[in-house]
Design an enzyme around this catalytic site. Structure first.
Site, PDB file in Angstrom:
ATOM      1  N   CYS A  95      16.593 -60.285 -25.233  1.00  0.00           N
ATOM      2  CA  CYS A  95      15.264 -59.273 -24.912  1.00  0.00           C
ATOM      3  C   CYS A  95      13.635 -60.375 -25.199  1.00  0.00           C
ATOM      4  O   CYS A  95      13.306 -60.019 -24.597  1.00  0.00           O
ATOM      5  CB  CYS A  95      15.952 -57.896 -26.236  1.00  0.00           C
ATOM      6  SG  CYS A  95      15.843 -58.651 -27.701  1.00  0.00           S
ATOM      7  N   GLU A 152      13.746 -50.833 -30.379  1.00  0.00           N
ATOM      8  CA  GLU A 152      13.622 -52.293 -30.312  1.00  0.00           C
ATOM      9  C   GLU A 152      13.737 -51.937 -28.400  1.00  0.00           C
ATOM     10  O   GLU A 152      15.112 -51.833 -27.910  1.00  0.00           O
ATOM     11  CB  GLU A 152      14.301 -53.562 -30.883  1.00  0.00           C
ATOM     12  CG  GLU A 152      14.030 -54.965 -29.807  1.00  0.00           C
ATOM     13  CD  GLU A 152      14.986 -55.701 -31.000  1.00  0.00           C
ATOM     14  OE1 GLU A 152      15.260 -56.556 -30.596  1.00  0.00           O
ATOM     15  OE2 GLU A 152      16.007 -55.200 -31.409  1.00  0.00           O
ATOM     16  N   GLU A 185      12.424 -55.353 -16.237  1.00  0.00           N
ATOM     17  CA  GLU A 185      13.119 -56.568 -16.749  1.00  0.00           C
ATOM     18  C   GLU A 185      14.912 -57.326 -16.011  1.00  0.00           C
ATOM     19  O   GLU A 185      15.575 -56.255 -15.529  1.00  0.00           O
ATOM     20  CB  GLU A 185      13.700 -55.828 -18.519  1.00  0.00           C
ATOM     21  CG  GLU A 185      13.733 -56.755 -19.236  1.00  0.00           C
ATOM     22  CD  GLU A 185      14.309 -56.359 -20.222  1.00  0.00           C
ATOM     23  OE1 GLU A 185      14.244 -57.099 -21.283  1.00  0.00           O
ATOM     24  OE2 GLU A 185      13.964 -55.102 -20.458  1.00  0.00           O
ATOM     25  N   LYS A 195      27.216 -46.767 -33.409  1.00  0.00           N
ATOM     26  CA  LYS A 195      28.269 -46.824 -32.072  1.00  0.00           C
ATOM     27  C   LYS A 195      27.520 -47.941 -31.250  1.00  0.00           C
ATOM     28  O   LYS A 195      26.595 -48.442 -31.135  1.00  0.00           O
ATOM     29  CB  LYS A 195      27.703 -46.031 -31.492  1.00  0.00           C
ATOM     30  CG  LYS A 195      28.293 -45.917 -30.506  1.00  0.00           C
ATOM     31  CD  LYS A 195      27.344 -44.792 -29.280  1.00  0.00           C
ATOM     32  CE  LYS A 195      26.873 -45.758 -28.316  1.00  0.00           C
ATOM     33  NZ  LYS A 195      27.732 -46.345 -27.370  1.00  0.00           N
TER      34      LYS A 195
END
Length: 418
Positions: free
Chosen positions: A301, A267, A397, A189
Site C-alpha cells: 500500500c 487503511e 492504484e 477474517k
C-alpha cells in the site's frame, strides 16, 4: 523465460505439521465448515491446501465466543496480558522459517521478503507486550475545589480484524497485538488468498496460552466473504472494526458499521506519487524508486504508483532506472533464493496490470522495459515513458510492477506540475 510451470515438483510446501492448519479457530477449538476452498501457490497454480470455508454461522459463533471471553480477558492484569503476548512473540521467532515458507507459498513473495515479514510481524507482538503495561490513566486538574477528575482507559470490546493478502502475517499482528494488549478480544477474517498464515498464528497463540475465545480466526472463500463481512460489521456484540484493503470495500464496511455506531479504523488504497526534481541526485532517486516500487512485486500500500519527473532530468532518470531494472530484478518462484520478483497474487491482479499497460500504450505511451504478461499471474516488471494523466495507470492504484513515468514541463497545463 520462466520454467516454473514445468517444474512444479521442485516447489512443494514443507512446514512442520502443527503449523499447517486448515480449519477455522473459534473459542479455542479447531472447527470445520460445510465445505472447503483451495489455497493456491500463485507461482505455479498448484493447490497447496484446502481450508474450511466458514460462513455467517461460524462468524457469529466466533463473535459470541469473543464476547464471552471479553468478560474475563478485560479483567486480566496488564502484566498477565504482557506475558502472554511475549510468549507469542517468542514462538513466532522460534518458528520464523516455517512461517516465512507459508507466506511465500500462499502469497508468492520472495523468501527473503517473507523472512523479513515474520520479523516485522513478531515485532508488533513484542512492542505491544511491553505497551500493555503502559496503558496509563490521567488525573486532570479540576476547576472546582471539591472535585477530582480521573481518566481511565478501558478496552472497547470485541474487535473485528479484516486483513489483506499482501502482508498475511504482519497485518494481523499489528492489529491484534494492540487489541489484546488493551484488553480487547478479536475475530480475524484473513484474505481468501492467504488464510494459512493466519491459522498458523492461531496455532502459536494457543501454544502461548492465550485463552479460548480471545483470538479467533474465520477463514472463508471469496464467495462467502460478503456474508462473513456482514456479520463482523453489523453484529451488535462487535464494538470495533479494523480493516486494511481497497477503498471500495472500505466504503461498504463503513456503511455497515454505521447502524450500530462502531469504532472503525480504515487503511485503504493509495495513489502515491514519486517526485523527482531537476536538482535531484539521479542515482539516489533511482535507488529510491527501485526500493519503493518493486517490493513484493509492487503489491504494497506504500508502493509509488506514478512517477513525476521534471523534464531536465527525465531522460537520465529513465535510462538509469531501466539499467537498474535489468541488473537487479529476477523473476521466479519465491522459494528460489535468486528471485526478487515473484508472481502477483492471482490472475485478476495480473489482468489489471496488463490492462493498464495496454491502455497506456493505446494512448501514446511507450514500453521501455517488460510489458509482457507471462504464464499464470506473472507480469514482467514494466517501465513506461511518454505517460500522460488521461491513462488508467495515473488514475487508479496499480498494485503491480509497473513504473509509469510522466514528464513534467514547467508551464504546460497538460502535464502534471511538479
Amino acid at each position: 523465460s520462466l520454467q516454473i510451470q514445468n517444474s512444479q515438483d521442485r516447489y512443494s510446501l514443507d512446514v512442520s505439521a502443527p503449523l499447517l492448519r486448515t480449519q477455522g479457530y473459534v473459542d479455542g477449538r479447531w472447527v470445520s465448515a460445510a465445505s472447503v476452498f483451495p489455497v493456491l501457490d500463485p507461482a505455479t497454480g498448484q493447490e497447496i491446501a484446502r481450508v474450511a470455508d466458514c460462513g455467517a454461522a461460524e462468524a457469529k459463533q466466533a463473535v459470541d465466543a469473543a464476547y464471552k471471553a471479553f468478560q474475563s480477558w478485560k479483567r486480566s492484569t496488564a502484566k498477565e496480558r504482557s506475558i502472554l503476548l511475549r510468549k507469542w512473540f517468542d514462538l513466532l521467532t522460534l518458528h520464523k522459517e516455517d512461517l516465512a515458507r507459508l507466506i511465500t507459498f500462499e502469497s508468492g513473495k520472495p523468501l527473503k521478503e517473507s523472512l523479513a515479514e515474520v520479523t516485522y510481524s513478531a515485532s508488533f507482538l513484542e512492542w505491544f507486550s511491553e505497551e500493555a503495561r503502559r496503558v496509563y490513566g490521567d488525573i486532570v486538574p479540576s476547576p472546582l475545589r471539591d472535585r477530582r477528575i480521573f481518566l481511565l482507559k478501558q478496552p472497547v470490546g470485541v474487535a473485528s480484524i479484516i486483513t489483506p493478502w499482501n502482508f498475511p502475517s504482519a497485518m494481523i499482528t499489528r492489529k491484534v497485538g494492540a487489541a489484546l494488549a488493551a484488553g480487547c478480544t478479536v475475530v480475524v477474517k484473513p484474505a481468501e488468498d492467504t488464510p494459512l498464515s493466519a491459522l498458523a498464528l492461531a496455532e502459536l497463540a494457543e501454544q502461548a496460552g492465550i485463552p479460548a475465545g480471545v483470538f479467533n480466526v474465520v477463514p472463508c472463500s471469496r464467495e462467502e466473504t460478503p456474508a462473513v463481512g456482514q456479520v463482523l460489521c453489523t453484529d451488535p456484540l462487535v464494538a470495533k472494526i479494523s480493516f486494511t484493503g481497497s477503498t471500495a470495500t472500505g466504503k461498504v464496511l463503513l456503511k455497515m458499521a454505521a447502524d450500530t455506531v462502531k469504532k472503525v479504523s480504515m487503511e485503504l488504497g493509495g495513489h502515491a506519487p514519486f517526485i523527482v526534481f531537476d536538482s535531484a541526485d539521479v542515482d539516489r532517486a533511482v535507488s529510491g524508486a527501485m526500493a519503493s516500487k518493486f517490493r513484493n512485486s509492487g503489491q504494497t500500500c506504500v508502493c509509488s504508483n506514478r512517477f513525476l519527473v521534471q523534464s531536465g532530468i527525465y531522460d537520465r532518470f529513465v535510462e538509469k532506472l531501466g539499467r537498474a531494472m535489468d541488473a537487479e530484478l529476477r523473476m521466479g518462484h519465491g522459494s528460489d533464493p535468486q528471485t526478487t520478483q515473484g508472481p502477483l497474487i492471482n490472475q485478476r491482479a495480473a489482468d489489471k496490470v496488463e490492462q493498464q499497460v495496454s491502455d497506456a500504450v493505446s494512448r501514446g505511451a511507450s514500453v521501455l522495459r517488460g510489458g509482457k504478461r507471462l504464464h499464470g499471474s506473472f507480469m514482467e516488471p514494466t517501465l513506461l515513458v511518454d505517460v500522460s494523466t488521461d491513462m488508467l495507470c495515473t488514475k487508479e492504484e496499480t498494485f503491480g510492477p509497473l513504473v509509469p513515468v510522466l514528464r513534467s514541463v514547467p508551464g504546460d497545463a497538460r502535464r502534471p506540475s511538479v
